[in-house]
Design an enzyme around this catalytic site. Structure first.
Site, PDB file in Angstrom:
ATOM      1  CD  GLN A 148      11.100  10.784  -0.706  1.00 55.04           C
ATOM      2  OE1 GLN A 148      11.610  10.551  -1.788  1.00 55.04           O
ATOM      3  NE2 GLN A 148      11.559  10.255   0.424  1.00 55.04           N
ATOM      4  N   GLY A 180      17.796   7.920  -4.237  1.00 58.66           N
ATOM      5  CA  GLY A 180      16.610   8.336  -4.974  1.00 58.66           C
ATOM      6  C   GLY A 180      15.806   9.307  -4.138  1.00 58.66           C
ATOM      7  CG  HIS A 183      11.386   3.526  -2.754  1.00 51.73           C
ATOM      8  ND1 HIS A 183      11.421   2.797  -1.595  1.00 51.73           N
ATOM      9  CD2 HIS A 183      11.367   4.832  -2.370  1.00 51.73           C
ATOM     10  CE1 HIS A 183      11.410   3.618  -0.552  1.00 51.73           C
ATOM     11  NE2 HIS A 183      11.387   4.871  -0.996  1.00 51.73           N
ATOM     12  CD  GLU A 184      12.825   7.575  -4.639  1.00 52.26           C
ATOM     13  OE1 GLU A 184      12.012   8.406  -4.175  1.00 52.26           O
ATOM     14  OE2 GLU A 184      13.645   6.967  -3.918  1.00 52.26           O
ATOM     15  CG  HIS A 187       8.223   8.455  -2.330  1.00 52.76           C
ATOM     16  ND1 HIS A 187       7.727   8.632  -1.063  1.00 52.76           N
ATOM     17  CD2 HIS A 187       9.425   7.841  -2.173  1.00 52.76           C
ATOM     18  CE1 HIS A 187       8.596   8.144  -0.182  1.00 52.76           C
ATOM     19  NE2 HIS A 187       9.633   7.660  -0.831  1.00 52.76           N
ATOM     20  CB  CYS A 189      11.943   5.561   2.736  1.00 48.11           C
ATOM     21  SG  CYS A 189      11.098   6.965   2.010  1.00 48.11           S
ATOM     22  CG  LEU A 190      16.454   9.850   1.686  1.00 43.67           C
ATOM     23  CD1 LEU A 190      16.929  11.017   0.855  1.00 43.67           C
ATOM     24  CD2 LEU A 190      17.569   9.341   2.578  1.00 43.67           C
TER      25      LEU A 190
HETATM   26 CO    CO Z   1      11.357   6.799  -0.158  1.00 39.69          CO
END
Ligand code: CO
Length: 179
Positions: free
Chosen positions: A38, A33, A124-125, A128, A82-83
């Protein structure tokens, strides 16, 4: 990245290209995701693909201006990463079921009811897009214990194998050695 994203009014060719880049970034990073903010674009777009890692089967869902209408079901604890926060994994409690509305790339309104992993990635996204990181959803005790590690990551001392935007908006170039 801590700022709330803005609504997409019109689907442009630039956005189309941007989404293709988002997908490439996500797959390169073995992610499941990604939210637009991000990767430095403050628009309300998220992408998810729960199959991309395990089954290597690509079936991305692109959500424009998503809104979670309903949270329901059991509280489920599950480990997240998380990236934007490389090499940090911690359990987060979230609701299992969600009902979400979003626009697709033709700006058609879509509704989705889901649970399990897909629901978790979307939540989660979606966080963000609202400027919330999953580290804000772990218990205060766990957060206190991870403080040093999180500070190291946020200051860029932990380098991932993919390009990423740090919470302060800076671009951190990939360390190809660490893959
Ligand atoms: Co994340």
């Amino acid at each position: 990245m801590k700022k709330k994203t803005i609504e997409v009014k019109e689907f442009t060719q630039e956005l189309d290209i941007f989404i293709k880049n988002m997908l490439e970034t996500m797959y390169n990073a073995d992610g499941i995701g990604l939210a637009a903010n991000q990767v430095g674009n403050g628009v309300s777009i998220l992408i998810v693909d729960e199959n991309s890692v395990e089954k290597n089967k690509r079936s991305p869902i692109i959500m424009i201006n998503p809104i979670i209408k309903l949270f329901g079901g059991d509280d489920v604890e599950y480990q997240e990463g998380c990236l934007s926060i490389p090499q940090f994994f911690e359990n987060v409690i979230r609701k299992d079921d969600i009902s979400i509305e979003y626009y697709d790339e033709k700006m058609k309104l879509k509704k989705l009811e889901t649970n399990g992993l897909l629901s978790r990635i979307i939540q989660h996204e979606f966080d963000h897009l609202n400027g919330i990181l999953f580290t804000e959803r772990i218990t205060p005790l766990k957060r206190a214990l991870s403080k040093g590690k999180l500070r190291k990551i946020e200051s860029g001392q932990t380098t991932p194998h993919y390009d990423m935007i740090l919470p302060n908006g800076e671009l951190l170039k990939a360390d190809k050695q660490s893959k």
